[in-house]
Write a protein that holds these residues in place. Structure first.
Motif, PDB file in Angstrom:
ATOM      1  N   THR A 216       0.859  -1.304  -0.123  1.00  0.00           N
ATOM      2  CA  THR A 216      -0.037  -0.150   0.059  1.00  0.00           C
ATOM      3  C   THR A 216       0.916   0.988   0.086  1.00  0.00           C
ATOM      4  O   THR A 216       0.658   2.136  -0.798  1.00  0.00           O
ATOM      5  CB  THR A 216      -0.758   0.005   1.383  1.00  0.00           C
ATOM      6  N   CYS A 217       1.965   1.138   0.777  1.00  0.00           N
ATOM      7  CA  CYS A 217       2.944   2.362   0.916  1.00  0.00           C
ATOM      8  C   CYS A 217       3.824   2.582  -0.568  1.00  0.00           C
ATOM      9  O   CYS A 217       4.649   3.513  -0.491  1.00  0.00           O
ATOM     10  CB  CYS A 217       3.892   2.321   1.723  1.00  0.00           C
ATOM     11  N   GLY A 218       3.658   1.478  -1.169  1.00  0.00           N
ATOM     12  CA  GLY A 218       4.499   1.609  -2.583  1.00  0.00           C
ATOM     13  C   GLY A 218       6.130   1.162  -2.316  1.00  0.00           C
ATOM     14  O   GLY A 218       6.867   1.349  -3.184  1.00  0.00           O
ATOM     15  N   LEU A 219       6.319   0.383  -1.347  1.00  0.00           N
ATOM     16  CA  LEU A 219       7.777  -0.057  -0.953  1.00  0.00           C
ATOM     17  C   LEU A 219       7.876  -1.665  -1.796  1.00  0.00           C
ATOM     18  O   LEU A 219       8.744  -1.754  -2.186  1.00  0.00           O
ATOM     19  CB  LEU A 219       7.855  -0.273   0.460  1.00  0.00           C
ATOM     20  N   VAL A 220       6.856  -2.161  -1.885  1.00  0.00           N
ATOM     21  CA  VAL A 220       6.805  -3.625  -2.138  1.00  0.00           C
ATOM     22  C   VAL A 220       5.827  -4.009  -3.350  1.00  0.00           C
ATOM     23  O   VAL A 220       4.795  -3.270  -3.580  1.00  0.00           O
ATOM     24  CB  VAL A 220       6.504  -4.457  -1.056  1.00  0.00           C
ATOM     25  N   HIS A 221       6.361  -4.462  -4.456  1.00  0.00           N
ATOM     26  CA  HIS A 221       5.570  -5.118  -5.327  1.00  0.00           C
ATOM     27  C   HIS A 221       5.168  -6.433  -5.374  1.00  0.00           C
ATOM     28  O   HIS A 221       5.951  -7.218  -5.199  1.00  0.00           O
ATOM     29  CB  HIS A 221       6.135  -4.770  -6.945  1.00  0.00           C
ATOM     30  N   ARG A 222       4.061  -6.664  -5.382  1.00  0.00           N
ATOM     31  CA  ARG A 222       3.492  -8.313  -5.443  1.00  0.00           C
ATOM     32  C   ARG A 222       3.036  -8.619  -6.704  1.00  0.00           C
ATOM     33  O   ARG A 222       2.169  -8.114  -7.413  1.00  0.00           O
ATOM     34  CB  ARG A 222       2.039  -8.254  -4.352  1.00  0.00           C
TER      35      ARG A 222
END
Length: 111
Positions: free
Chosen positions: A60-66
């Motif tokens: 949600t914070c844009g740190l991780v891509h799933r």
């Protein structure tokens, strides 16, 4: 959702990476994408529920891509976004400080 206002950059950064697990998840993802099970094994003290929650917050914070691969069996990989990579780079000196002072920190009495 209410927009948060920060008093300084450190306030904003701590809000994004706050808690015990997010920095460790960032570090686990630093060199390559990982599947959920790999992350779970690398962070053996984290519960499955907590890992799922932290990954969702970081997405949600844009740190991780799933990335979901539509195959049988299903495959999901997590990787760092550019924002996540830059945060990981910023945390590197903190980790070096921790390595340098780990014995002193471990000797601090805790309740």
């Amino acid at each position: 959702m209410k927009k948060r206002t920060y008093s300084c950059g450190l306030d904003a950064a701590v809000d994004v990476v706050g808690g015990k697990w997010k920095a460790l998840i960032l570090w686990a993802l630093h060199d390559e994408p990982r599947r959920f099970g790999e992350l779970r094994r690398m962070l053996s003290d984290i519960s499955e529920k907590m890992l799922i929650q932290q990954l969702r917050e970081m997405e949600t914070c844009g740190l991780v891509h799933r990335e979901v691969y539509h195959q049988v069996p299903p495959k999901v990989e997590y990787s760092l976004t550019e924002l996540g990579q830059s945060l990981n780079t910023a945390l590197l000196p903190l980790g070096e400080w921790g390595d340098k002072h780990m014995e002193t920190i471990e000797a601090i009495p805790r309740d």
